[in-house]
Enzyme design. Structure first.
Site, mmCIF file in Angstrom:
data_model
loop_
_atom_site.group_PDB
_atom_site.id
_atom_site.type_symbol
_atom_site.label_atom_id
_atom_site.label_comp_id
_atom_site.label_asym_id
_atom_site.label_seq_id
_atom_site.Cartn_x
_atom_site.Cartn_y
_atom_site.Cartn_z
ATOM 1 N N ASP A 47 66.528 -18.194 12.501
ATOM 2 C CA ASP A 47 67.818 -18.304 11.845
ATOM 3 C C ASP A 47 68.665 -19.267 12.681
ATOM 4 O O ASP A 47 68.374 -19.508 13.864
ATOM 5 C CB ASP A 47 68.477 -16.931 11.747
ATOM 6 C CG ASP A 47 69.858 -17.000 11.125
ATOM 7 O OD1 ASP A 47 69.992 -17.608 10.050
ATOM 8 O OD2 ASP A 47 70.812 -16.457 11.716
ATOM 9 N N ARG A 77 83.985 -13.475 7.374
ATOM 10 C CA ARG A 77 82.540 -13.319 7.581
ATOM 11 C C ARG A 77 81.942 -12.332 6.573
ATOM 12 O O ARG A 77 80.881 -12.587 5.982
ATOM 13 C CB ARG A 77 82.274 -12.853 9.013
ATOM 14 C CG ARG A 77 80.813 -12.760 9.393
ATOM 15 C CD ARG A 77 80.668 -12.628 10.895
ATOM 16 N NE ARG A 77 81.534 -11.590 11.462
ATOM 17 C CZ ARG A 77 82.612 -11.833 12.197
ATOM 18 N NH1 ARG A 77 82.993 -13.083 12.441
ATOM 19 N NH2 ARG A 77 83.340 -10.837 12.679
ATOM 20 N N SER A 154 67.355 -21.091 7.508
ATOM 21 C CA SER A 154 68.736 -20.639 7.474
ATOM 22 C C SER A 154 69.310 -20.725 6.072
ATOM 23 O O SER A 154 68.841 -21.508 5.235
ATOM 24 C CB SER A 154 69.574 -21.500 8.431
ATOM 25 O OG SER A 154 70.948 -21.252 8.286
ATOM 26 N N ASN A 155 70.371 -19.967 5.836
ATOM 27 C CA ASN A 155 71.147 -20.098 4.607
ATOM 28 C C ASN A 155 72.054 -21.323 4.642
ATOM 29 O O ASN A 155 72.601 -21.711 3.612
ATOM 30 C CB ASN A 155 72.004 -18.846 4.374
ATOM 31 C CG ASN A 155 71.172 -17.651 3.930
ATOM 32 O OD1 ASN A 155 70.015 -17.790 3.537
ATOM 33 N ND2 ASN A 155 71.751 -16.468 3.998
#
Length: 278
Positions: A47, A77, A154-155
């Site tokens: 990640d 977040r 990763s996003n």
């Protein structure tokens, strides 16, 4: 009482002990054989946040909204990931950059903060200024020396990942840079995790996933990856009925995990210890 009768109370425990020893002796070769057939790790998918330090994001929020930065950061977040997951589940996908900006606008409004266009740009641009954690370059170098293939999974969008790699001076470290945007989804969607299998052309048991968040560690483990949780923030484990194979506070502990998982002998063991292989 005869001599045989006097010996009997001691003889029975001895026989039980010998029987247990025989069972263990028979089981040990099976355990060694199982360990020997366990697939070695050949690649690691990271990640983004185990590599890139997100703490400047909180600092930027505090700079823009003094005294309110921590509160904004927490709401931002949480809403950020909620928006990503809601959009994937509802079939209305939007990439990480868009969902992050939308979450910022909502969070500021919910806290009654005056988010001007300039302040919004300043907070979003903080994502394009992140650098590596201090321990990351050396750990990645050791893993590369050991012959491990490395990827980011990763996003984040590809632009965000490429920018962070340049900021950190890690341009030639990763074999693959994989954004979930390429499959129009976000982790923990299995389609996102599968990208590493397709990129490396390896079985999932040969790929270690290195997570930053507890939910990501759970998602990778559900998918079937051996998983290491880089728990830099000392967060409690998620209550999702699944756990990472191991966890540690930094990447040096991940390096040790790989060394022990693959065995101490040969090139990988020597390289991961910082030495040279014969």
């Amino acid at each position: 009482m005869t001599k045989i009768e006097r010996r009997e109370p001691y003889r029975r425990p001895l026989l039980r002990l010998l029987a247990k020893t025989a069972v263990l002796a028979n089981a040990m070769p099976l355990a060694r054989a199982a360990a020997a057939t366990k697939p070695q790790l050949k690649a690691i998918a990271f990640d983004a946040f185990p590599i890139f330090d997100p703490r400047p994001l909180s600092a930027a929020a505090e700079d823009v909204f003094p005294g309110k930065g921590a509160q904004l950061g927490n709401v931002w977040r949480s809403r950020q990931f909620e928006y990503q997951w809601l959009r994937v589940l509802s079939g209305h996908y939007a990439d990480f950059w868009q969902t992050t900006e939308e979450a910022l606008v909502f969070s500021a409004r919910s806290l009654e903060l005056d988010l001007t266009i300039g302040k919004r740009a300043q907070l979003m641009d903080a994502y394009l200024s992140l650098k590596a954690w201090p321990d990351a370059p050396r750990a990645l170098a050791l893993l590369k020396q050991a012959g491990m293939q490395l990827a980011l999974l990763s996003n984040w969008t590809s632009k965000m990942l490429d920018t962070a790699i340049r900021n950190a001076g890690l341009e030639r470290v990763f074999d693959h840079v994989l954004s979930a945007d390429q499959v129009a989804s976000h982790k923990p969607d299995p389609r996102a995790y599968r990208m590493a299998m397709d990129a490396f052309a390896l079985e999932r048991e040969q790929i270690l996933f290195a997570a930053f968040a507890g939910w990501d560690a759970a998602g990778a483990k559900w998918f079937g990856y051996p998983t290491f949780w880089v728990n830099r923030l000392n967060a409690p484990p998620e209550e999702l009925g699944v756990s990472a194979d191991a966890s540690g506070s930094d990447l040096s502990e991940l390096v040790e995990f790989v060394r022990h998982r693959n065995g101490n002998a040969g090139r990988a063991g020597a390289s991961l210890n910082g030495g040279s292989a014969a």
